[in-house]
Design an enzyme around this catalytic site. Structure first.
Site, PDB file in Angstrom:
ATOM      1  CG  ASP A 109      -2.234   0.611   1.011  1.00 49.15           C
ATOM      2  OD1 ASP A 109      -2.272   1.693   0.406  1.00 49.15           O
ATOM      3  OD2 ASP A 109      -3.243   0.027   1.429  1.00 49.15           O
ATOM      4  CD  GLU A 274      -8.422   5.564  -1.318  1.00 44.96           C
ATOM      5  OE1 GLU A 274      -9.261   5.291  -0.440  1.00 44.96           O
ATOM      6  OE2 GLU A 274      -7.347   6.142  -1.071  1.00 44.96           O
ATOM      7  CG  HIS A 351      -8.634  -0.282   4.419  1.00 48.65           C
ATOM      8  ND1 HIS A 351      -8.625  -0.325   3.043  1.00 48.65           N
ATOM      9  CD2 HIS A 351      -8.088   0.914   4.745  1.00 48.65           C
ATOM     10  CE1 HIS A 351      -8.100   0.781   2.567  1.00 48.65           C
ATOM     11  NE2 HIS A 351      -7.774   1.558   3.569  1.00 48.65           N
ATOM     12  CG  ASP A 352     -10.849   3.255   4.039  1.00 51.79           C
ATOM     13  OD1 ASP A 352     -10.378   3.209   5.184  1.00 51.79           O
ATOM     14  OD2 ASP A 352     -10.231   3.721   3.070  1.00 51.79           O
TER      15      ASP A 352
END
Length: 623
Positions: A109, A274, A351-352
């Site tokens: 990431d 993203e 994860h969000d």
């Protein structure tokens, strides 16, 4: 139209990442190897065979770099060191080797819109106005209101509530941070800064064998440099949402093209960005067009943001949505690359966000939980694009229990929004925010992975205090229990992922056509591959269909997104079967246990498919 037009345009010679299954690991919560209550890289390595047996091709490891953990590692203080509770650089090397030995790949990431305030670059930048790294971050002088009070350079509201500017007493200027004050934004306008990013954060890891990056906040590098106030859309706040000031800015495509050419392409590294606040296909396509040479693919968030009240002030004011709305969004982003040289991604968890089975499925009873989790799985594996799974999705992990209070929520965003509501003193706003958090909060996806029914769910040793509370349901929902059960969610995922590979011409690369767009219970669509593409596959991989196929290979996916029994579609008609043509049930989520027939059953002339049970999904193909 098909989606096979990248570079050489020949099926079977597409980039490896197009038909890959990616699996996101949130390291703090995956597996703790040393009993400190915090997951780590050695713990992940110990479970690498679990991922391999699931059918994972690529592990995506969320941030593990050195960090003060103001935002769970998305505030990096050293890109070339590992946060000690996660392990060491040597552990990352061992993880690369473990993946590669199994034919898998590893991506990290990459967080380079901002750093931590503890990063050496920022320490230098804030040391003086004439420091060589001063312009590596974004500094602006104060403004003053009519009363002579100092105010920030703009009225922008950040993602975690509050202003996007923090005053630095030492140099008497404000610095910009779109997220927490501990996360100052880098200034991509500085060429020296960009070069340092490429070398320090990317080449370092690519040289060590990492295969690419998920790139955080990728469309925020280029800000609008006039730095003016945003329009007042929330008259009750001094700080206004302003994503138009920092998303998709004037130099963004220049920056990403440069990043690809200088840091990614020389290593053949895969990139997935993203891409927030970019809701129109015409905006997204330039990022993923092969000819543009920017990103391989991106995450577009229209579907996964369903239910949120916006990204800023009302984010956790939950907004119910209809299946019709959801289907329209899915159709939009399944078809936007058709006839282009772009590519797309498939995902419904990360994860969000809250857990998919609690948001898009039905976790109200054990039966509906299991059925809906499998149906969501079938939906995902039949979508066009590269598939991304999130840890625990494959065993149907659920949101935190509604009985848990705010003290169990650890995420900086959750706490910031709750505190903002509490500060308002309005009981309705507080209750509304808490309700939204129970559905949507990032915390739900971050609780420890449920490995077995031992204390602490096998995430760590008995008696260890875990960094987040283990879910109350871990004795019923865990990987060990499901490994042994051929009818479990995990077993279904394994089977479905194999089918996705076998029929990748349909599911990974096929075109998408929505059916029954206005139906509020049935989510149905056709996946189709033109004959010429099928012929190319047959020449490469052999005839997986066992006999010469009809003019077009088609599949119809029928998903009952409701807790009521529903009539099935006229499958043979949808597939264009006439006369002696047959339709075959390729896979079903509940078919065997309910209808008593094995998968592979044939619908011949005049045959009608049985009704769909609550949360039942099926895929039929024409034969």
């Amino acid at each position: 139209m098909n989606n096979l037009h990248h570079e050489n345009g020949q099926f079977g010679k597409e980039p490896w990442w197009k038909d890959a299954t990616f699996y996101q690991v949130y390291p703090a919560s995956f597996k703790d190897s040393n009993g400190d209550g915090w997951g780590d890289i050695p713990g992940l390595i110990s479970k690498i065979d679990y991922l391999h047996e699931l059918g994972v091709d690529v592990v995506w490891l969320s941030p593990v770099f050195e960090s003060p953990q103001a935002d769970m590692g998305y505030d990096v203080s050293n890109y070339q060191e590992i946060y000690a509770p996660y392990g060491t650089v040597n552990d990352v090397d061992a993880l690369v080797e473990a993946c590669h030995n199994r034919g898998m790949k590893l991506i990290l990431d990459l967080v380079v819109n901002h750093t931590s305030i503890e990063h050496g670059w920022f320490k230098e930048s804030r040391s003086s106005k004439d420091n060589p790294k001063r312009d590596w971050y974004i500094w602006k002088p104060a403004r003053y209101d009519a009363q002579g009070q100092r105010i920030p350079p703009t009225n922008w509201r950040g993602y975690f509530a509050g202003p996007t500017w923090t005053w630095d007493e030492h140099t008497q200027e404000y610095y910009l941070h779109l997220y927490a004050p501990e996360q100052p934004d880098l200034n991509w306008e500085s060429e020296a800064c960009r070069e340092a990013i490429y070398d320090n954060t990317m080449r370092f890891w690519l040289e060590r064998g990492v295969d690419g990056f998920r790139i955080d906040t990728v469309n925020k590098y280029s800000k609008r440099t006039e730095y003016v106030d945003a329009p007042i859309t929330d008259p009750n706040s001094a700080h206004q949402p302003a994503p138009e000031m920092w998303c998709n800015g004037p130099r963004i495509h220049e920056f990403i093209h440069e990043m690809r050419n200088k840091a990614l392409a020389p290593y053949g590294a895969v990139s997935v960005g993203e891409l927030s606040n970019t809701p129109h296909p015409s905006q997204v396509l330039p990022y993923v067009s092969a000819a543009a040479q920017e990103l391989d693919m991106v995450f577009e968030f229209s579907m996964i943001r369903l239910g949120t009240g916006g990204m800023f002030g009302p984010k956790y004011a939950y907004v119910p949505y209809t299946l019709q709305t959801m289907k329209a969004i899915v159709a939009k982003w399944q078809t936007f690359i058709e006839g282009t040289d772009g590519w797309t991604t498939v995902f419904c968890e990360n994860h969000d966000n809250g857990r998919a089975v609690s948001r898009f499925g039905d976790d109200s009873t054990p039966e509906l939980w299991r059925a809906s989790a499998k149906t969501l799985a079938l939906w995902q594996i039949t979508m066009t694009g590269s598939l991304f799974l999130y840890q625990g999705q494959e065993i149907g992990m659920k949101n935190m229990p509604a009985t848990w209070g705010i003290d169990e929520y650890k995420d900086v965003e959750s706490i910031s929004f709750y505190n903002e509501a509490a500060a308002s003193g309005e009981p309705k706003k507080i209750a509304q925010t808490m309700e939204g958090l129970r559905i949507l909060a990032r915390d739900h996806s971050r609780i420890p992975f449920q490995w077995d029914d031992s204390p602490n769910a096998g995430f760590t040793d008995e008696g260890v205090k875990t960094w987040m509370r283990v879910h109350d349901a871990y004795k019923d929902i865990n990987a060990t229990k499901q490994v042994k059960d051929p009818n479990s969610i995990l077993s279904f995922y394994k089977r479905a992922l194999r089918l996705r590979k076998t029929y990748k011409d349909l599911f990974v690369f096929g075109s998408f056509r929505l059916l029954e767009a206005e139906d509020e219970a049935i989510f149905a669509y056709v996946k189709e591959v033109p004959r010429e593409v099928l012929d190319s596959q047959l020449q490469t991989n052999g005839n997986i269909y066992q006999k010469r196929p009809p003019k077009k290979r088609m599949a119809v996916v029928i998903l009952n997104f409701s807790s009521s029994k529903r009539d099935c579609l006229d499958v043979r008609s949808v597939l264009g079967c006439g006369g002696e043509d047959e339709a075959k049930l390729l896979v079903g989520t509940r078919y065997n246990e309910i209808h008593g027939n094995v998968e592979g059953s044939i619908l011949r002339n005049g045959a009608v498919a049985p009704s769909l049970e609550p949360w039942e999904g099926r895929v039929y193909v024409n034969f």
